[in-house]
Design a protein around this motif. Sequence first.
Motif, PDB file in Angstrom:
ATOM      1  N   ASN A 120      -4.908   5.613   0.624  1.00  0.00           N
ATOM      2  CA  ASN A 120      -3.944   4.751   1.293  1.00  0.00           C
ATOM      3  C   ASN A 120      -3.453   3.605   0.575  1.00  0.00           C
ATOM      4  OD1 ASN A 120      -6.059   3.364   2.442  1.00  0.00           O
ATOM      5  ND2 ASN A 120      -4.573   2.198   3.613  1.00  0.00           N
ATOM      6  N   ASP A 121      -4.239   2.956  -0.192  1.00  0.00           N
ATOM      7  CA  ASP A 121      -4.151   1.681  -0.802  1.00  0.00           C
ATOM      8  C   ASP A 121      -3.766   1.873  -2.351  1.00  0.00           C
ATOM      9  OD1 ASP A 121      -6.559   2.521  -1.363  1.00  0.00           O
ATOM     10  OD2 ASP A 121      -7.352   0.650  -1.106  1.00  0.00           O
ATOM     11  N   ASN A 179       0.712  -1.212   0.070  1.00  0.00           N
ATOM     12  CA  ASN A 179      -0.049  -0.136  -0.096  1.00  0.00           C
ATOM     13  C   ASN A 179       0.968   1.262  -0.133  1.00  0.00           C
ATOM     14  OD1 ASN A 179      -2.552  -1.447  -0.104  1.00  0.00           O
ATOM     15  ND2 ASN A 179      -2.527  -1.348   2.157  1.00  0.00           N
ATOM     16  N   SER A 185       0.434   3.583   5.491  1.00  0.00           N
ATOM     17  CA  SER A 185      -0.514   2.882   6.446  1.00  0.00           C
ATOM     18  C   SER A 185      -1.538   3.932   7.131  1.00  0.00           C
ATOM     19  CB  SER A 185       0.253   2.326   7.508  1.00  0.00           C
ATOM     20  OG  SER A 185       1.236   3.428   8.233  1.00  0.00           O
ATOM     21  N   SER A 186      -1.833   4.940   6.589  1.00  0.00           N
ATOM     22  CA  SER A 186      -2.745   5.909   7.217  1.00  0.00           C
ATOM     23  C   SER A 186      -4.106   5.543   6.967  1.00  0.00           C
ATOM     24  CB  SER A 186      -2.819   7.497   6.480  1.00  0.00           C
ATOM     25  OG  SER A 186      -3.129   7.301   5.105  1.00  0.00           O
ATOM     26  N   ASN A 187      -5.020   6.361   7.410  1.00  0.00           N
ATOM     27  CA  ASN A 187      -6.580   6.043   7.150  1.00  0.00           C
ATOM     28  C   ASN A 187      -7.034   6.898   6.127  1.00  0.00           C
ATOM     29  OD1 ASN A 187      -6.603   4.215   9.423  1.00  0.00           O
ATOM     30  ND2 ASN A 187      -6.983   5.853  10.853  1.00  0.00           N
ATOM     31  N   ASN A 188      -6.018   7.291   5.265  1.00  0.00           N
ATOM     32  CA  ASN A 188      -6.644   8.452   4.264  1.00  0.00           C
ATOM     33  C   ASN A 188      -7.214   7.503   3.035  1.00  0.00           C
ATOM     34  OD1 ASN A 188      -5.578  10.495   5.610  1.00  0.00           O
ATOM     35  ND2 ASN A 188      -3.686  10.351   4.574  1.00  0.00           N
TER      36      ASN A 188
END
Length: 423
Positions: free
Chosen positions: A263-264, A254, A257-260
Motif C-alpha cells: 500500500n505504501d 501512498n 489506504s488498504s492494509n495490503n
Amino acid sequence: MAASLLPPDIHTGRPDASSTPVHQSLGQDYVAASEIGHFAYLESHSYKMYNTFDVHFYASFALALLWPELELSLQTDFARATLIQDDERIPYYGGRGGTMFRTIRGSVPHDLGEPSGDPWHELNSYLIWDVSRWKDLNPKFVLQVYRDYVYTKNIGFIRNVWPAVKEAVDYMLQFDKDGDGMIENEGFPDQTYDAWKVEGVSAYTGGLWLACLSAAREIALLVDEPELAHRYHSTFLKGQEVYETALWNGEYYNYDSSNNAHNDSIMADMLIGHFYAKMSGLEGVVPHKHAAKALQKIFEFNVIKFGNGQRGAVNGMRPNGKIDYASLQSREVWTGTSYALAATMISEGLVYQGMKTAEGVYTSSFSDLGYWFQTPEAWDEDGRYRSLAYMRPLAVWAIQWVLESQVQDVERSIDMPKPHTDI
C-alpha cells in the motif's frame, strides 16, 4: 439491440448489425458529428479497440493541440455514449468472470468498439473487467471536456455535453461508500492499471476524482448551474481532506489506504489528476509543496533507481528502492505515463527532472531498444516490450502543452543549477 452513435442507416462493421436510437440526444449548439465526422484510432496492434478512453486521456494532448475539432468530435461521441443504456449481456473474464451490461447509462464506456465488430454501434469491446465499476473513466471524461473547452473556448461544445458531464459525476457518487466526499476502489484493478489491484482511497483515482470535481464545478458555472457548482465544490473540499489524511506520508502519497503489503508503494502516476487540473487553469488538488516533494521522490526512486536512470519511470517502486513486483504492471515502465510524468514535473518547476525522465523514454525507444515509431505501451527492466505502436506515448505532446502554456517560467527554470544525481 446495440444503441448507436451514428445515423441508423450507417454501419461500419457487420452488414447484419442493427441499432436503436440514442436514448437522449444532445443539444444542437455544437454539431461536430455532422460537420467534422467521427474519428477513431486503435489502442495498439495488440489491443484492437477504438478510442480506448482511459488511454486516450494521456494521448489526447496530441489531438487537442493538432486537430482540436477532431478532439471535440471524439469527446462528443463519448458524451452521447455515456447517455446510452444497452442491456445486452456480454462476458468479462477477470477474477472469477461473469457477465455485464454492454453499457450502463451514466458510465463512460471504455471504448467505442473494435474492427471485427461494429464500432459506434457496439461499444465496450474490452472484456477483462466490468468497466462500469472502473473509477477512472468518468473523471477522465469530465477532465478532458473542461481542458478542451479551456483550449478551444467553444461554449457550444460545453452546452452540448453538459447532460453527460452531470450524469458522469452523479454516477461516481455510488463509489463514495461512506459519504466523505472521496471515492473508494473496490479491491480489484478497477482503473487503467488493469492488472494492479487497488483498494480503498488511492492516489491515482482519488486524485482524478478531486480534479474531476474541480472541473465539474467550472463547467456547472459555465452553464449557469450555481447550486450544482456549490455541491461539487463542497464535495471536493471534503474529499481533499480525506485524500491528504489517508495517503500523505510526509514524502509522497501512498499507493492506496488498504492494509495490503504494497500500500505504501511509490506510484509514478500518482499526480496525474493534479496535473490535468493545473493544465486546465485550475488550482491543483494537492498543495504545491506536497506535489514538488512527491515528484522529487518519484524522480529519485522510480527514474534514477531504475535502468540507471535511462529507461523512464517504473510504475511502482518500494520505499526501500526495490521495484514493486506486486503485479506485471507495477514493475513495468509505461512510456506514455513517463511522458505525462515528465510534463507534470516541468509544470511544477522540476524542469531538469522532467526532461531527464522524458529523455530516458526517447533514447530507449529511438536508440537503445530500437522501437522507433512502434513505441510500445511498456517495457520491463530487461527491455522486453508489451504492445507495440501504442496509443499512450502520444502523451509526449503533454510536454509541448506545458512548454507552450508556461514558456516564461520554463525559460527561467532552465538556467537553474541541475540537482546532483549519480548519473
